[in-house]
Enzyme design. Structure first.
Site, PDB file in Angstrom:
ATOM      1  N   CYS A 102       0.695  -1.288  -0.060  1.00 58.13           N
ATOM      2  CA  CYS A 102      -0.120   0.055  -0.011  1.00 58.13           C
ATOM      3  C   CYS A 102       0.869   1.130  -0.093  1.00 58.13           C
ATOM      4  O   CYS A 102       0.472   2.197  -0.890  1.00 58.13           O
ATOM      5  CB  CYS A 102      -0.730  -0.040   1.222  1.00 58.13           C
ATOM      6  SG  CYS A 102      -1.743  -1.429   1.526  1.00 58.13           S
ATOM      7  N   LYS A 155      -8.356   6.559   2.159  1.00 56.16           N
ATOM      8  CA  LYS A 155      -7.076   6.182   2.887  1.00 56.16           C
ATOM      9  C   LYS A 155      -6.052   7.153   2.474  1.00 56.16           C
ATOM     10  O   LYS A 155      -5.743   7.370   1.357  1.00 56.16           O
ATOM     11  CB  LYS A 155      -7.032   4.683   2.462  1.00 56.16           C
ATOM     12  CG  LYS A 155      -5.831   4.012   2.840  1.00 56.16           C
ATOM     13  CD  LYS A 155      -5.575   2.552   2.672  1.00 56.16           C
ATOM     14  CE  LYS A 155      -4.271   1.798   2.911  1.00 56.16           C
ATOM     15  NZ  LYS A 155      -4.404   0.356   2.676  1.00 56.16           N
ATOM     16  N   HIS A 157      -2.589   6.606   4.445  1.00 57.64           N
ATOM     17  CA  HIS A 157      -1.248   5.372   4.677  1.00 57.64           C
ATOM     18  C   HIS A 157       0.035   6.084   4.120  1.00 57.64           C
ATOM     19  O   HIS A 157       0.855   5.135   3.497  1.00 57.64           O
ATOM     20  CB  HIS A 157      -1.890   4.102   3.815  1.00 57.64           C
ATOM     21  CG  HIS A 157      -1.217   2.835   4.511  1.00 57.64           C
ATOM     22  ND1 HIS A 157      -1.289   1.690   4.055  1.00 57.64           N
ATOM     23  CD2 HIS A 157      -0.625   2.892   5.758  1.00 57.64           C
ATOM     24  CE1 HIS A 157      -0.621   0.918   4.747  1.00 57.64           C
ATOM     25  NE2 HIS A 157      -0.019   1.448   5.784  1.00 57.64           N
ATOM     26  N   ASP A 315      -3.991  -0.681  -5.961  1.00 59.74           N
ATOM     27  CA  ASP A 315      -2.626  -0.162  -5.452  1.00 59.74           C
ATOM     28  C   ASP A 315      -1.678  -1.343  -5.359  1.00 59.74           C
ATOM     29  O   ASP A 315      -0.442  -1.168  -5.117  1.00 59.74           O
ATOM     30  CB  ASP A 315      -2.865   0.401  -4.031  1.00 59.74           C
ATOM     31  CG  ASP A 315      -3.448  -0.475  -2.974  1.00 59.74           C
ATOM     32  OD1 ASP A 315      -3.917  -1.748  -3.434  1.00 59.74           O
ATOM     33  OD2 ASP A 315      -3.250  -0.485  -1.651  1.00 59.74           O
ATOM     34  N   LYS A 333      -0.133  -9.773  -3.209  1.00 61.62           N
ATOM     35  CA  LYS A 333       0.278  -8.710  -2.639  1.00 61.62           C
ATOM     36  C   LYS A 333       1.558  -9.008  -1.819  1.00 61.62           C
ATOM     37  O   LYS A 333       1.585  -9.920  -1.066  1.00 61.62           O
ATOM     38  CB  LYS A 333      -0.675  -8.221  -1.775  1.00 61.62           C
ATOM     39  CG  LYS A 333      -0.294  -7.057  -0.822  1.00 61.62           C
ATOM     40  CD  LYS A 333      -1.406  -6.622   0.142  1.00 61.62           C
ATOM     41  CE  LYS A 333      -1.096  -5.590   0.997  1.00 61.62           C
ATOM     42  NZ  LYS A 333      -2.266  -4.999   1.920  1.00 61.62           N
TER      43      LYS A 333
END
Length: 571
Positions: A102, A155, A157, A315, A333
């Site tokens: 992310c 978001k 982050h 993302d 991921k």
């Protein structure tokens, strides 16, 4: 006669003159005319609406798998009719990369830099002392200089340890959303049992939902995706009235864990999807799909769709625990196989030329390219030679070849390592043309949502730490060409070393006990002063819990190192 026709007339007469002067044969002259005609087809008439700065909406899904949009797979078990329509009517980016997690993806998007050059090499935790370095100029700051109003919904982050890390201090005029990497979709709390364990406390959880820099507790009980879409509609309505161009970063938390969605979004999957968590994931995706439809419907209702560019991207790839699917790509991921970094993405806008609407674009592109694409290509800004991104606007809207020839996914370790030095102490991944090189151990990586049926279905730590794939011929990374194509391997290794020597120091991998929201009325507020991170050094009281957690391949294996035994020349 308009300028478009004048240009074509000028080109045609120039071709005739050149052919006459250099004595081309009939065949050579015909070839020259064909080539020039092909080039000039991208020169299109522009009315006043095309010269206007467009509104820019960048929709970023969280942990969406490659196979979780049905335009990638007509037999997909998840229904995304609105995403599919926008993708099929726009330009689908089929050779497009994000980062593996992310925070690095968001940092590359915001800065136009490779991960190795902005220094955010991991998903930042709730207790992380680091944030996106304040010495870097970021996208909303640049767009504001060109007259845009900037909004972040969803978001963040990119760090919240200090006030100067927060969205409103980094160029966003407004912010509604959360600062951490995940949250409860209704309570808007972020909890982290690992942080509680590692920092020696029994409870590490707090409220994390903000209207600019004020805790927005009035949203408690409302589903996050609904909140974000409603705010996006409000922003668009406001700008339709004042006519000022806007940049909206709609940074959705869907479909990141935890698995939560209103029951009605799962009804269509009853009896169709048997895995209960996959069913919830499907419902979260359908809710997101509905929200995207509401956004585009609002643009059309307000009559500003004609002046707007909408970009959609994930993302990173689907997450192992999130029940996403990246089939047929390998990986997920957190790693740099295609399933971790090659993501669903498209552009849709009336400003795309007619010839590219409804097509796929296969040119190489990455998430770091959006900053120059938006600033230079759309806002009228000048080229910034200090960043890694390329302006892809003409490539996308006219279908011309990509200016990008390589993309650096990750690099680090000993940049001076060479064959004969013993164990491999450098790591990284780079794509150059059709070829992709891995350096370093890579752990166990499988196809998500598929049981291994062959020996190649699961890569093991004992395999070679150098892997070379031809992505055009082998997009699923099944055949390592490292031994057969050693000249290509050497060429890519040299490029990787070049970028390794350009890398910045990664953020100090430090977590602080002071971050615990229990110390501040149960809310995730900044806990450090606004210091200059370039001069900061951790103290003995800091808790060093990372060890290149998300970027080095060592995380996926033990401390095993592999020595490359070959007779290649030093690079």
């Amino acid at each position: 006669m308009n300028s478009h026709i004048m240009i074509k007339c000028f080109v045609a007469s120039s071709v005739m003159f050149i052919g006459f002067m250099i004595g081309l044969t009939a065949t050579q002259y015909e070839t020259l005319v064909d080539n020039v005609t092909r080039l000039t087809k991208h020169v299109e008439p522009r009315d006043s609406s095309h010269r206007k700065q467009p509104n820019i909406i960048f929709i970023l899904a969280d942990d969406l798998g490659w196979n979780d949009v049905s335009y990638h797979n007509s037999s997909c078990d998840i229904h995304t009719p609105n995403i599919d329509r926008l993708a099929k009517e726009g330009v689908r980016l089929q050779n497009y990369y994000a980062q593996a997690t992310c925070s690095p993806s968001r940092a590359s998007f915001m800065t136009g830099l490779y991960q190795s050059r902005h220094g955010v090499d991991r998903a930042l935790s709730a207790a992380d002392a680091g944030c996106l370095p304040s010495n870097l100029t970021v996208l909303p700051q640049v767009l504001k200089r060109h007259g845009y109003t900037t909004h972040l919904v969803g978001k963040w982050h990119l760090g919240h340890s200090r006030r100067n890390c927060l969205p409103n201090q980094r160029g966003f005029d407004t912010f509604l959303g959360f600062r951490n990497g995940a949250q409860d979709y209704y309570r808007h709390h972020h909890g982290n049992p690992r942080l509680a364990r590692d920092t020696g406390v029994e409870y590490f959880e707090g409220f994390d939902f903000w209207e600019n820099e004020t805790a927005a507790e009035s949203y408690t009980g409302q589903y996050a995706t609904h909140i974000y879409v409603k705010r996006a509609e409000e922003i668009m309505t406001h700008h339709a009235q004042n006519g000022k161009p806007f940049f909206l970063f709609l940074s959705l938390s869907a479909v990141h864990m935890p698995a939560q969605v209103p029951e009605n979004y799962m009804d269509q999957y009853e009896g169709h999807i048997t895995d209960p968590l996959r069913k919830i994931y499907a419902g979260m995706t359908s809710c997101m799909d509905e929200g995207i439809k509401n956004v585009t419907d609002t643009l059309q209702r307000l009559d500003i769709w004609k002046d707007t560019v909408v970009v959609f991207s994930s993302d990173n790839g689907g997450a192992p625990k999130g029940h996403g699917s990246n089939l047929p790509l390998l990986g997920h991921k957190g790693n740099y196989f295609e399933g971790g970094i090659r993501v669903a993405a498209f552009v849709n806008s009336p400003l795309l030329s007619k010839q590219v609407q409804g097509t796929e674009y296969s040119g190489l592109m990455g998430i770091a390219d959006w900053l120059p694409t938006f600033v230079e290509g759309m806002a009228g800004g000048s080229k910034d030679h200090s960043i890694d991104g390329f302006n892809m606007w003409d490539s996308i809207r006219y279908g011309i070849p990509s200016p990008r020839k390589e993309y650096v996914h990750a690099v680090g370790g000993n940049c001076d390592w060479k064959h004969g030095d013993g164990p491999l102490t450098m790591y990284g991944t780079i794509r150059v043309g059709d070829w992709k090189l891995f350096i370093g151990t890579m752990g166990q990586v499988a196809w998500l949502n598929k049981k291994p049926t062959t020996k190649d279905s699961l890569l093991q730590c004992s395999q070679s730490s150098s892997r070379l794939y031809n992505m055009r011929l082998d997009p699923y990374e099944t055949s390592n060409q490292y031994q057969k194509e050693h000249k290509i391997y050497t060429t890519l290794l040299k490029r990787l070393k070049y970028h390794c020597r350009r890398k910045v120091q990664y953020l100090p991998q430090i977590e602080r006990k002071e971050a615990n929201p229990r110390l501040r009325q149960g809310v995730y507020t900044p806990w450090l002063d606004d210091w200059d991170e370039l001069e900061w050094h951790p103290t003995s009281e800091d808790v060093d819990l990372f060890n290149a957690r998300y970027i080095t391949w060592e995380r996926f294996c033990d401390t095993t190192r592999h020595t490359e035994n070959d007779n290649s020349t030093s690079t």
